[in-house]
Design a protein around this motif. Structure first.
Motif, short mmCIF file in Angstrom:
data_model
loop_
_atom_site.label_atom_id
_atom_site.label_comp_id
_atom_site.label_asym_id
_atom_site.label_seq_id
_atom_site.Cartn_x
_atom_site.Cartn_y
_atom_site.Cartn_z
N VAL A 24 3.41 19.96 -1.16
CA VAL A 24 4.04 21.25 -1.47
C VAL A 24 3.68 21.62 -2.90
O VAL A 24 3.41 20.74 -3.74
CB VAL A 24 5.57 21.21 -1.30
CG1 VAL A 24 5.95 20.98 0.15
CG2 VAL A 24 6.18 20.13 -2.19
N GLY A 25 3.64 22.92 -3.17
CA GLY A 25 3.34 23.39 -4.50
C GLY A 25 4.23 24.55 -4.90
O GLY A 25 4.70 25.31 -4.04
N ILE A 65 5.75 29.57 -3.45
CA ILE A 65 5.84 28.21 -2.95
C ILE A 65 4.93 28.08 -1.74
O ILE A 65 4.79 29.03 -0.96
CB ILE A 65 7.30 27.82 -2.60
CG1 ILE A 65 7.37 26.33 -2.23
CG2 ILE A 65 7.85 28.70 -1.49
CD1 ILE A 65 8.80 25.82 -2.09
N ASN A 66 4.26 26.95 -1.62
CA ASN A 66 3.39 26.73 -0.47
C ASN A 66 3.48 25.28 -0.03
O ASN A 66 3.87 24.40 -0.80
CB ASN A 66 1.94 27.11 -0.80
CG ASN A 66 1.26 26.08 -1.69
OD1 ASN A 66 0.67 25.11 -1.20
ND2 ASN A 66 1.35 26.28 -3.02
N GLY A 119 3.32 25.49 -13.08
CA GLY A 119 3.04 25.09 -11.71
C GLY A 119 3.28 23.62 -11.51
O GLY A 119 3.26 22.82 -12.47
N ALA A 120 3.53 23.24 -10.26
CA ALA A 120 3.74 21.83 -9.93
C ALA A 120 3.31 21.61 -8.49
O ALA A 120 3.40 22.50 -7.64
CB ALA A 120 5.20 21.44 -10.12
N GLY A 121 2.85 20.40 -8.22
CA GLY A 121 2.46 20.03 -6.88
C GLY A 121 2.87 18.61 -6.58
O GLY A 121 2.86 17.74 -7.47
N SER A 122 3.25 18.35 -5.33
CA SER A 122 3.65 17.02 -4.91
C SER A 122 2.87 16.66 -3.64
O SER A 122 2.82 17.44 -2.69
CB SER A 122 5.16 16.98 -4.63
OG SER A 122 5.55 15.71 -4.15
N ALA A 144 -2.43 23.50 -10.54
CA ALA A 144 -1.44 22.46 -10.24
C ALA A 144 -0.68 22.75 -8.96
O ALA A 144 -0.30 21.83 -8.23
CB ALA A 144 -0.46 22.32 -11.41
N SER A 145 -0.44 24.03 -8.65
CA SER A 145 0.36 24.39 -7.49
C SER A 145 -0.43 24.33 -6.19
O SER A 145 0.15 24.37 -5.10
CB SER A 145 0.94 25.79 -7.66
OG SER A 145 -0.09 26.73 -7.89
N THR A 146 -1.77 24.23 -6.27
CA THR A 146 -2.59 24.17 -5.06
C THR A 146 -3.49 22.94 -5.04
O THR A 146 -4.40 22.85 -4.22
CB THR A 146 -3.47 25.43 -4.93
OG1 THR A 146 -4.27 25.59 -6.11
CG2 THR A 146 -2.61 26.67 -4.73
N GLY A 147 -3.23 21.98 -5.92
CA GLY A 147 -4.04 20.77 -5.97
C GLY A 147 -3.48 19.63 -5.13
O GLY A 147 -4.03 18.53 -5.15
#
Length: 295
Positions: A256-257, A240-241, A273-276, A117-120
Motif C-alpha cells: 500500500v502507498g 492512497i493506493n 509519501g510512504a509505502g509498505s 515512495a508512494s508507488t515503490g
C-alpha cells in the motif's frame, strides 16, 4: 511551466513551409528519504526535457522529445527520447515510448511523492506490460472517444521482442468522467492481458482499478490487481493506493502507498509519501518528504 526558447521558426523543406517550435522544460526534487534498513538521507533528482515540433502547410505534424536525468550516484541517469509523425492517418511514434498495452491501460490514482515512495511498494504495477526498454514503434489512431494503439518492440541488445494492441475509451456519464482501457501484449515466452477503469467526480474525487494476467511458457503464471483513490481540495491532494502481485510457486507480494501534496505556488509543491510492502512473511517500508519543482 514550459520555457519556449525558439518559436515559429520557418523551415523550408521540399519546397513547403513548416512552422516549428523548440521548447525547454524541467523538473527537480530535493528532500529526505528513508525506510527499512536504511538511514534517512538527502535525495535529489533533476531532469531536463527538450521538445521540438513542427507542422507542414499540408497538415503533417512532427516532433521529437529528449529527456536527460541526473539523480546522484546510485540512481538511474541517462537520456531517452522519441520521434513522432502525425496526420489524418494517425500518429506514428518511434523510440523510448510506451508499448500499446501500457498506452491503453490506465494507472490507478496514486498522487505524487519524491523518490516515488508512494508507488515503490511491491503491490504497485505501472502497466508496463512486456516493455523491456528497447526501441518501440507504436501507431495510434482515434475515432471520437475511442483510441487504438498497436506496437512492436524488436529484439536488440538484450531487449526481447514484443507486440501489443490496446484500446481505450473516455467520456462523461451522470456528471462523472469515465475512462476504460484494455490491452494485450505478447513475446516469445509470455503474454499479458489487462483491463482498467478510472472514474473522476466533479468534487475532486478520483478512483481507479487495474487488473492483468500474464501467461508464461512452462508455468509461473502471474496476476496483478490494484486500486487507488485520490482527493483534491484546493491546494491539497491526498491519495492512497494498494495492490497485489501473485506468481505461481512464489510468495504473494502486496503493498500500500500514501501520498499528500500541498501547492506552494506555481512551480513548487511540498510532498510527503510512504509505502509498505509485504512478501510472504517479510515486510518493509519506505518514506519521503520534500519539495518538487517544475520549470
Amino acid at each position: 511551466m514550459k520555457r519556449t526558447i525558439l518559436a515559429t521558426t520557418a523551415l523550408v523543406t521540399c519546397g513547403s513551409m513548416a512552422a516549428a517550435d523548440v521548447s525547454l522544460s524541467g523538473s527537480a526534487e530535493i528532500g529526505v528519504v528513508g525506510g527499512s534498513g536504511e538511514d534517512a538521507q538527502i535525495h535529489r533528482d533533476a531532469r531536463v526535457s527538450f521538445g521540438m515540433s513542427g507542422e507542414t502547410d499540408t497538415g503533417l505534424s512532427f516532433g521529437t522529445s529528449l529527456a536527460l536525468r541526473h539523480a546522484g550516484k546510485y540512481q538511474d541517469n541517462g537520456a531517452e527520447g522519441a520521434i513522432h509523425i502525425s496526420g489524418v492517418f494517425g500518429t506514428l511514434t518511434v523510440g523510448n515510448t510506451d508499448g500499446a498495452f501500457d498506452k491503453a491501460m490506465l494507472e490507478v490514482p496514486a498522487g505524487t511523492s519524491i523518490n516515488d515512495a508512494s508507488t515503490g511498494h511491491s503491490g504497485w504495477n505501472g502497466n508496463s506490460g512486456l516493455d523491456s526498454g528497447g526501441e518501440i514503434v507504436r501507431y495510434d489512431y482515434s475515432i471520437g472517444d475511442i483510441s487504438l494503439a498497436l506496437s512492436t518492440q524488436g529484439e536488440r541488445e538484450g531487449h526481447m521482442e514484443a507486440h501489443g494492441i490496446g484500446v481505450g475509451w473516455s467520456g462523461d456519464f451522470a456528471g462523472a468522467s469515465l475512462g476504460l482501457g484494455a490491452g494485450h501484449q505478447t513475446s516469445e515466452m509470455s503474454s499479458i492481458t489487462g483491463a482498467s477503469l478510472s472514474v473522476g467526480l466533479a468534487d475532486g474525487l478520483s478512483f481507479g482499478i487495474t487488473m492483468s494476467n500474464t501467461s508464461v511458457d512452462g508455468g509461473n503464471d502471474k496476476s496483478h490487481a490494484g486500486a487507488g483513490l485520490s482527493y483534491a481540495l484546493g491546494d491539497v491532494t491526498f491519495a492512497i493506493n494498494g495492490g497485489q502481485n501473485k506468481e505461481d510457486g512464489m510468495d504473494n507480494m502486496s503493498g500500500v502507498g500514501f501520498a499528500a501534496s500541498y501547492s506552494l505556488g506555481e512551480g513548487a509543491t511540498f510532498q510527503i509519501g510512504a509505502g509498505s510492502s509485504k512478501e510472504g512473511e517479510s515486510s518493509s517500508n519506505s518514506w519521503s518528504a520534500g519539495i518538487a519543482l517544475s520549470f
